[in-house]
Design a protein around this motif. Structure first.
Motif, mmCIF file in Angstrom:
data_model
loop_
_atom_site.group_PDB
_atom_site.id
_atom_site.type_symbol
_atom_site.label_atom_id
_atom_site.label_comp_id
_atom_site.label_asym_id
_atom_site.label_seq_id
_atom_site.Cartn_x
_atom_site.Cartn_y
_atom_site.Cartn_z
ATOM 1 N N ASN A 89 -6.108 2.698 -5.418
ATOM 2 C CA ASN A 89 -6.073 4.008 -6.074
ATOM 3 C C ASN A 89 -7.411 4.350 -6.722
ATOM 4 O O ASN A 89 -7.780 5.519 -6.832
ATOM 5 N N GLN A 90 -8.141 3.334 -7.154
ATOM 6 C CA GLN A 90 -9.454 3.554 -7.768
ATOM 7 C C GLN A 90 -10.556 3.669 -6.722
ATOM 8 O O GLN A 90 -11.699 3.948 -7.052
ATOM 9 N N GLY A 91 -10.212 3.408 -5.453
ATOM 10 C CA GLY A 91 -11.193 3.504 -4.382
ATOM 11 C C GLY A 91 -12.098 2.301 -4.281
ATOM 12 O O GLY A 91 -13.211 2.393 -3.762
ATOM 13 N N LEU A 92 -11.637 1.141 -4.761
ATOM 14 C CA LEU A 92 -12.465 -0.070 -4.742
ATOM 15 C C LEU A 92 -12.349 -0.856 -3.441
ATOM 16 O O LEU A 92 -13.142 -1.751 -3.196
ATOM 17 N N ILE A 93 -11.368 -0.500 -2.603
ATOM 18 C CA ILE A 93 -11.194 -1.199 -1.334
ATOM 19 C C ILE A 93 -11.597 -0.242 -0.215
ATOM 20 O O ILE A 93 -10.930 0.780 0.009
ATOM 21 N N VAL A 126 -9.241 1.923 2.732
ATOM 22 C CA VAL A 126 -7.823 2.013 2.368
ATOM 23 C C VAL A 126 -7.604 3.344 1.663
ATOM 24 O O VAL A 126 -8.255 3.651 0.667
ATOM 25 N N THR A 127 -6.670 4.130 2.204
ATOM 26 C CA THR A 127 -6.318 5.404 1.580
ATOM 27 C C THR A 127 -4.811 5.473 1.392
ATOM 28 O O THR A 127 -4.058 4.778 2.073
ATOM 29 N N LYS A 128 -4.393 6.293 0.473
ATOM 30 C CA LYS A 128 -2.973 6.464 0.213
ATOM 31 C C LYS A 128 -2.357 7.262 1.359
ATOM 32 O O LYS A 128 -2.919 8.264 1.816
ATOM 33 N N ALA A 129 -1.210 6.825 1.835
ATOM 34 C CA ALA A 129 -0.546 7.488 2.943
ATOM 35 C C ALA A 129 0.045 8.813 2.504
ATOM 36 O O ALA A 129 0.572 8.931 1.394
ATOM 37 N N SER A 130 -0.040 9.800 3.368
ATOM 38 C CA SER A 130 0.607 11.091 3.107
ATOM 39 C C SER A 130 0.978 11.702 4.445
ATOM 40 O O SER A 130 0.189 11.675 5.387
ATOM 41 N N TRP A 131 2.186 12.274 4.514
ATOM 42 C CA TRP A 131 2.609 12.922 5.753
ATOM 43 C C TRP A 131 3.578 14.037 5.476
ATOM 44 O O TRP A 131 3.978 14.304 4.403
#
Length: 89
Positions: free
Chosen positions: A77-81, A84-89
């Protein structure tokens, strides 16, 4: 957050496993199970347990990233990886 003693115990187990790895392999090939039993219990790799590298949490461990699911979500969520993004559909 796990106690420091628990983290240290896992590190110590990992060192013991590495130390006796060759000896265990040789004894297993020779079939000498009596000598194998005389080795320390922590020399067996089955006694090691995966723990989160940051918090030491033993459950919910993600092998690909080396952290627990809770830590993974916070970092994602902090964008440190990267990637990897949060899924949305």
């Amino acid at each position: 957050m796990a106690k420091e003693s628990m983290k240290a115990r896992e590190v110590k187990r990992a060192k013991t496993v590495a130390k006796y790895a060759e000896k265990r392999k040789a004894l297993k090939e020779a079939g000498d199970y009596e000598a194998l039993q005389k080795l320390p219990k922590n020399a067996s790799p089955i006694r090691m347990h995966n723990r989160c590298k940051l918090t030491g949490r033993p459950k919910g461990y993600m092998r690909q990233f080396g952290v627990s699911r809770v830590t993974f979500r916070e970092m994602a969520n902090q964008g440190l990886i990267p990637g990897v993004t949060k899924a949305s559909w």
